[in-house]
Enzyme design. Structure first.
Site, mmCIF file in Angstrom:
data_model
loop_
_atom_site.group_PDB
_atom_site.id
_atom_site.type_symbol
_atom_site.label_atom_id
_atom_site.label_comp_id
_atom_site.label_asym_id
_atom_site.label_seq_id
_atom_site.Cartn_x
_atom_site.Cartn_y
_atom_site.Cartn_z
ATOM 1 N N TYR A 66 -1.700 5.551 -4.751
ATOM 2 C CA TYR A 66 -2.653 6.649 -4.631
ATOM 3 C C TYR A 66 -1.969 7.864 -5.245
ATOM 4 O O TYR A 66 -0.764 8.073 -5.033
ATOM 5 C CB TYR A 66 -2.988 6.939 -3.168
ATOM 6 C CG TYR A 66 -3.951 5.963 -2.527
ATOM 7 C CD1 TYR A 66 -5.153 5.629 -3.147
ATOM 8 C CD2 TYR A 66 -3.676 5.391 -1.287
ATOM 9 C CE1 TYR A 66 -6.050 4.745 -2.536
ATOM 10 C CE2 TYR A 66 -4.565 4.508 -0.679
ATOM 11 C CZ TYR A 66 -5.750 4.194 -1.316
ATOM 12 O OH TYR A 66 -6.629 3.328 -0.732
ATOM 13 N N SER A 88 0.821 -1.216 0.000
ATOM 14 C CA SER A 88 0.000 0.000 0.000
ATOM 15 C C SER A 88 0.851 1.261 0.000
ATOM 16 O O SER A 88 1.925 1.289 0.605
ATOM 17 C CB SER A 88 -0.895 -0.010 1.247
ATOM 18 O OG SER A 88 -1.509 1.250 1.426
ATOM 19 N N HIS A 142 -12.979 -2.394 -2.806
ATOM 20 C CA HIS A 142 -12.153 -1.930 -1.692
ATOM 21 C C HIS A 142 -12.565 -2.631 -0.387
ATOM 22 O O HIS A 142 -12.547 -2.041 0.693
ATOM 23 C CB HIS A 142 -12.283 -0.404 -1.543
ATOM 24 C CG HIS A 142 -11.025 0.292 -1.110
ATOM 25 N ND1 HIS A 142 -10.227 1.016 -1.963
ATOM 26 C CD2 HIS A 142 -10.424 0.389 0.098
ATOM 27 C CE1 HIS A 142 -9.209 1.533 -1.304
ATOM 28 N NE2 HIS A 142 -9.295 1.154 -0.045
ATOM 29 N N LYS A 179 -7.070 -0.897 -10.073
ATOM 30 C CA LYS A 179 -7.698 -1.594 -8.932
ATOM 31 C C LYS A 179 -8.946 -0.838 -8.479
ATOM 32 O O LYS A 179 -8.858 0.347 -8.130
ATOM 33 C CB LYS A 179 -6.706 -1.696 -7.771
ATOM 34 C CG LYS A 179 -7.310 -2.312 -6.514
ATOM 35 C CD LYS A 179 -6.265 -2.498 -5.425
ATOM 36 C CE LYS A 179 -6.837 -3.158 -4.187
ATOM 37 N NZ LYS A 179 -7.621 -2.244 -3.348
ATOM 38 N N THR A 200 -5.089 2.512 -7.621
ATOM 39 C CA THR A 200 -6.400 2.395 -6.968
ATOM 40 C C THR A 200 -7.286 3.553 -7.414
ATOM 41 O O THR A 200 -6.943 4.721 -7.238
ATOM 42 C CB THR A 200 -6.241 2.392 -5.437
ATOM 43 O OG1 THR A 200 -5.474 1.236 -5.085
ATOM 44 C CG2 THR A 200 -7.580 2.336 -4.734
HETATM 45 C C1 LIG Z 1 -7.789 -2.192 6.733
HETATM 46 C C2 LIG Z 1 -7.774 -2.090 5.250
HETATM 47 C C3 LIG Z 1 -6.937 -1.163 4.641
HETATM 48 C C4 LIG Z 1 -6.909 -1.062 3.255
HETATM 49 N N1 LIG Z 1 -6.029 -0.196 2.675
HETATM 50 C C5 LIG Z 1 -5.962 -0.128 1.318
HETATM 51 C C6 LIG Z 1 -4.992 0.711 0.688
HETATM 52 O O1 LIG Z 1 -4.204 1.375 1.350
HETATM 53 N N2 LIG Z 1 -4.999 0.744 -0.670
HETATM 54 C C7 LIG Z 1 -5.857 0.010 -1.438
HETATM 55 O O2 LIG Z 1 -5.821 0.080 -2.662
HETATM 56 N N3 LIG Z 1 -6.764 -0.806 -0.851
HETATM 57 C C8 LIG Z 1 -6.822 -0.899 0.487
HETATM 58 N N4 LIG Z 1 -7.723 -1.762 1.067
HETATM 59 C C9 LIG Z 1 -8.552 -2.631 0.217
HETATM 60 C C10 LIG Z 1 -7.845 -3.960 -0.065
HETATM 61 O O3 LIG Z 1 -6.749 -3.782 -0.917
HETATM 62 C C11 LIG Z 1 -8.782 -4.992 -0.732
HETATM 63 O O4 LIG Z 1 -9.390 -4.415 -1.859
HETATM 64 C C12 LIG Z 1 -9.849 -5.536 0.216
HETATM 65 O O5 LIG Z 1 -9.348 -5.651 1.521
HETATM 66 C C13 LIG Z 1 -10.347 -6.894 -0.263
HETATM 67 O O6 LIG Z 1 -11.355 -7.388 0.573
HETATM 68 P P1 LIG Z 1 -11.098 -8.447 1.765
HETATM 69 O O7 LIG Z 1 -10.565 -7.653 2.903
HETATM 70 O O8 LIG Z 1 -12.446 -9.015 2.017
HETATM 71 O O9 LIG Z 1 -10.094 -9.459 1.254
HETATM 72 C C14 LIG Z 1 -7.764 -1.872 2.454
HETATM 73 C C15 LIG Z 1 -8.587 -2.810 3.081
HETATM 74 C C16 LIG Z 1 -8.601 -2.938 4.457
HETATM 75 C C17 LIG Z 1 -9.480 -3.968 5.087
#
Ligand SMILES: Cc1cc2nc3c(=O)[nH]c(=O)nc-3n(C[C@H](O)[C@H](O)[C@H](O)COP(=O)(O)O)c2cc1C
Length: 355
Positions: A133, A109, A249, A225, A159
């Site tokens: 980002y 990330s 997300h 994404k 993203t």
């Molecule tokens: C706590 C948390 C932080 C996240 N931070 C980011 C991030 O910084 N950048 C991003 O593109 N997606 C972020 N996501 C989304 C994840 O990349 C991903 O799309 C998502 O967690 C998939 O679903 P799942 O948690 O059910 O596997 C985040 C998700 C969670 C749960």
């Protein structure tokens, strides 16, 4: 790890819930709005059925594949999730070592609590990608990208589903704030004079032209994404993306959108011959991965599942989760009569209620 046996991911999720700081637990677990999409991402898998085949003469199965030309022992990347060090002191480095040991890949990330170079130092053989980002200051964004490419990262995940942060009730309830000083890439941006803090740490007005410019200006492939609709998947392909991640997300952005598994099939059908179609949202079992492959994904990303492992037991906990997913997938493929990931397709799945 604890003496009590870890048989399923749920065991680790329970342990993670006990061990996480309650404040951060809400941040990691929460979704947007009424969390309908968050719940549906998991629940919707049960509307699909894998098809079991028998007497297929398969001695053993291979789960190996490639993503953007990088070899993986099984079709999974650790999704980019922010602030891993707040889940466990092993942080992103521990996650990277766990992924490398198991043969998975990782997407780091922008809001990681470590740098791209530090990941390369601890896991030089890990297939690794940077999630991007985009700041309003494109120059700073470019410097962050270049640091990752210099550190051997072999692709970017742009993203696109966060022009603004979703409406997250849990974060409001706990008065969650963005601890920017934990985040080397954000600190870097600040040192360049950017105010990275606040509700808009990214450029809200990003458009397809930026994707095209980025694709033309870097040497590594770019995956978009956060695609949920066929029109956007087609636009991503037309503007130079090498792949898309069908993602909402993890239910943290627009509540009431489709669970991702329901969006996957049409997108894979529309662009699967042109770009790599990846998938995330709700992966908790090897059979979830098998369903995603059957509906057209080349590989999946998992966010919360490995995060719960990290929170429960650091690097070892994350490794346990990844091993569980890998082994469950291998078993599922065998019982589906598929000797390899490449053998999995629409013939392996039905949807409840479909004609
Ligand atoms: C706590 C948390 C932080 C996240 N931070 C980011 C991030 O910084 N950048 C991003 O593109 N997606 C972020 N996501 C989304 C994840 O990349 C991903 O799309 C998502 O967690 C998939 O679903 P799942 O948690 O059910 O596997 C985040 C998700 C969670 C749960």
């Amino acid at each position: 790890m604890e003496a009590s046996p870890i048989i399923t991911l749920t065991d680790l999720e329970d342990l993670a819930a006990e061990r996480l700081d309650p404040h951060w637990r809400e941040y990691f677990a929460g979704g947007a709005g009424s969390e309908r999409t968050l719940r549906e991402n998991v629940a919707a898998f049960s509307r699909y059925r894998l098809r079991q085949r028998v007497l297929c003469g398969i001695e053993s199965v291979s789960t190996a594949t490639t993503v953007l030309g990088q070899e993986l022992a099984f079709p999974l990347l650790v999704a980019p999730t922010a602030y891993m060090r707040r889940a466990h002191e092993d942080g992103e480095e521990g996650m990277a070592r766990a992924a490398a040991t198991v043969g998975a890949g990782m997407c780091l990330s922008t809001f990681a609590t470590t740098s791209a170079a530090a990941i390369t130092a601890v896991a030089p053989n890990l297939p690794r990608f940077l999630q991007v980002y985009v700041y309003r200051d494109r120059g700073v964004t470019r410097e962050i990208i270049d640091m990752a490419i210099d550190a051997g990262f072999s692709g970017l995940f742009l993203t696109v589903d966060l022009p603004v942060v979703g409406s997250r009730d849990r974060e409001r309830r706990i008065a969650w704030e963005f601890p920017e000083d934990d985040l080397p890439m954000v600190v870097f941006a600040k040192e360049r004079g950017l105010d990275a803090h606040g509700t808009v740490p990214v450029d809200p007005a990003l458009d397809w032209n930026y994707l095209e410019q980025l694709c033309e200006s870097v040497t590594v492939p770019i995956v978009v994404k956060g695609v949920l609709e066929v029109e956007d998947a087609v636009l991503a392909a037309e503007h130079g993306a090498a792949g898309v991640v069908v993602s909402n997300h993890g239910g943290r952005q627009l509540d009431a959108v489709s669970p991702t598994i329901e969006a996957l099939g049409a997108i894979a059908e529309a662009v699967g011959d042109r770009v790599e179609v990846l998938f995330d949202g709700g992966i908790r079992r090897g059979t979830d991965i098998a369903l995603a492959l059957a509906l057209g994904a080349r590989a999946v990303l998992a966010g919360r599942a490995p995060l719960w492992g990290l929170a429960a037991g650091g690097e070892a906990g994350a490794r346990t989760v990844l091993e569980l997913l890998r082994d469950e997938l291998a078993t599922a493929l065998h019982l589906m009569g598929c000797a390899s990931v490449g053998d999995v397709g629409p013939q392996n799945v039905t949807r409840i209620g479909a004609a």
